[in-house]
Design an enzyme around this catalytic site. Sequence first.
Site, mmCIF file in Angstrom:
data_model
loop_
_atom_site.group_PDB
_atom_site.id
_atom_site.type_symbol
_atom_site.label_atom_id
_atom_site.label_comp_id
_atom_site.label_asym_id
_atom_site.label_seq_id
_atom_site.Cartn_x
_atom_site.Cartn_y
_atom_site.Cartn_z
ATOM 1 N N GLY A 156 0.800 -1.222 0.000
ATOM 2 C CA GLY A 156 0.000 0.000 0.000
ATOM 3 C C GLY A 156 0.830 1.268 0.000
ATOM 4 N N THR A 157 1.918 1.285 0.748
ATOM 5 C CA THR A 157 2.743 2.497 0.820
ATOM 6 C C THR A 157 3.327 2.844 -0.541
ATOM 7 O OG1 THR A 157 3.280 2.226 3.166
ATOM 8 C CG2 THR A 157 4.842 3.483 1.832
ATOM 9 N N ASN A 215 -8.186 4.415 8.412
ATOM 10 C CA ASN A 215 -7.542 3.288 9.067
ATOM 11 C C ASN A 215 -7.621 3.334 10.593
ATOM 12 O OD1 ASN A 215 -5.660 5.526 8.224
ATOM 13 N ND2 ASN A 215 -4.389 4.554 9.769
ATOM 14 N N GLN A 224 -7.880 -0.014 3.344
ATOM 15 C CA GLN A 224 -8.773 -0.562 4.368
ATOM 16 C C GLN A 224 -10.170 -0.863 3.820
ATOM 17 O OE1 GLN A 224 -8.080 -1.596 7.318
ATOM 18 N NE2 GLN A 224 -6.111 -0.677 7.774
ATOM 19 N N SER A 273 -3.445 -3.061 -0.631
ATOM 20 C CA SER A 273 -2.383 -3.826 0.024
ATOM 21 C C SER A 273 -2.851 -5.250 0.271
ATOM 22 C CB SER A 273 -2.018 -3.159 1.355
ATOM 23 O OG SER A 273 -1.099 -3.944 2.074
ATOM 24 N N HIS A 287 -1.734 -7.628 2.518
ATOM 25 C CA HIS A 287 -1.773 -8.225 3.857
ATOM 26 C C HIS A 287 -2.951 -7.749 4.701
ATOM 27 C CE1 HIS A 287 0.087 -4.957 6.439
ATOM 28 N NE2 HIS A 287 0.364 -4.516 5.235
ATOM 29 N N THR A 324 12.210 -7.520 -11.049
ATOM 30 C CA THR A 324 11.619 -8.854 -11.170
ATOM 31 C C THR A 324 10.386 -8.954 -10.277
ATOM 32 O OG1 THR A 324 13.777 -9.828 -11.624
ATOM 33 C CG2 THR A 324 12.031 -11.325 -10.882
ATOM 34 N N CYS A 376 1.225 1.705 11.563
ATOM 35 C CA CYS A 376 2.405 2.340 10.982
ATOM 36 C C CYS A 376 2.903 3.483 11.848
ATOM 37 C CB CYS A 376 2.079 2.876 9.585
ATOM 38 S SG CYS A 376 1.440 1.602 8.490
#
Length: 380
Positions: free
Chosen positions: A70-71, A150, A180, A200, A202, A238, A322
């Site tokens: 996400g960042t 978030n 989110q 994101s 995760h 890659t 974060c």
Amino acid sequence: MEAYFDNGATTRVFPQVKDIVIEAMEEEYGNPSSMHMKGVKAEQYVKDAREIIAKSLKVDPKEIVFTSGGTESNNMALIGTAMANARKGKHIISTRIEHASVYNPLFFLEENGYEITYLPVDEHGVVDLEALEKAIRPDTILVSVMYVNNEIGAVQPVEEIGKIVKKKNPDTLFHVDAIQAYGKYHIYPRRLKIDLLSVSGHKIHGPKGIGFLYIKDKTKVHPLILGGGQQKGMRSGTENVPGIAGLGKAVQLIYQDHEEKMKKIQAIKDDFIAQVMELSDVRNNSGEAPHIASISFQGVRSEVLLHALEEKGIYVSSGSACSSNKPAISGTLKAIGLTKEYYDSTLRFSFCIFNTKEEVDYTVNCLRELLPILRRFTRK
């Protein structure tokens, strides 16, 4: 007993996600750019994941660019768009309650000659639409608004925002941080007039270190990572094949029986809030998102309560993961008008499909036991 209520920070991967990640690491470990069969098989994981994600958004697979999460997606959307469209203007609009991965790139752009307008929000964390309409100018190149906050779970009226942006200035690009929101809602960028969308892996039971940025076809974005020209030059390097394969599988699974999954999460959240509000001196700051509850516990420092709960096997957050390890006042809590007494007494409880009512009951019972003790020892 253990209760993991920090799913806004990260989620446990689905078992099937773990399996496909291992498969891509151990069996089909070729470089997707290689021309031999090992490379072709690795590339198939990337193609399959891109198609699964595109289908979930009802967009073209070529509009999906894989990132490290996400960042990076937010940085690419903001800095890449600003660089590519600087000749059209240097004015960007955002809000007071964005994630650090949005406002820090905005600070960077401000230092490099861009003008940023930060929109206010109401006491529920919802953006002021009139202020948005007034703020859009002929030189506004980008509007960036998060779908779900978030920290408190405030849900923005993304469809209305998209309409206002395109009506006022059709050339202004609309970016949505959906980190989110994706997996919790059906998000269709074309219907919502979204040009860029950050996601994101995760947060939806996929691997860490993988995400994507939806970039509407013909949208000008300057790549931030240059090299071998992978992903049509938009993001060289890659491809993280195991991560991409895991992300594709997580997307497929989270949107299976989606309505039932979200009803379950919403029921867990509603039950938790109903029970916790029976305790004394608590305040509910929660928005409409099905998975996030923000609760202030008057007279107790959030860090102290967080660790007291941790000792009981309950895992929560004192805001965004974060930033929760930094002694900073939440910009979101300030923006929604909370008084100073609540700045450092607020915890975020975030839920997922693996959570249970038993975990909720256990957590509330622990809070009922801990709060009087901790309040007694709070320094005046």
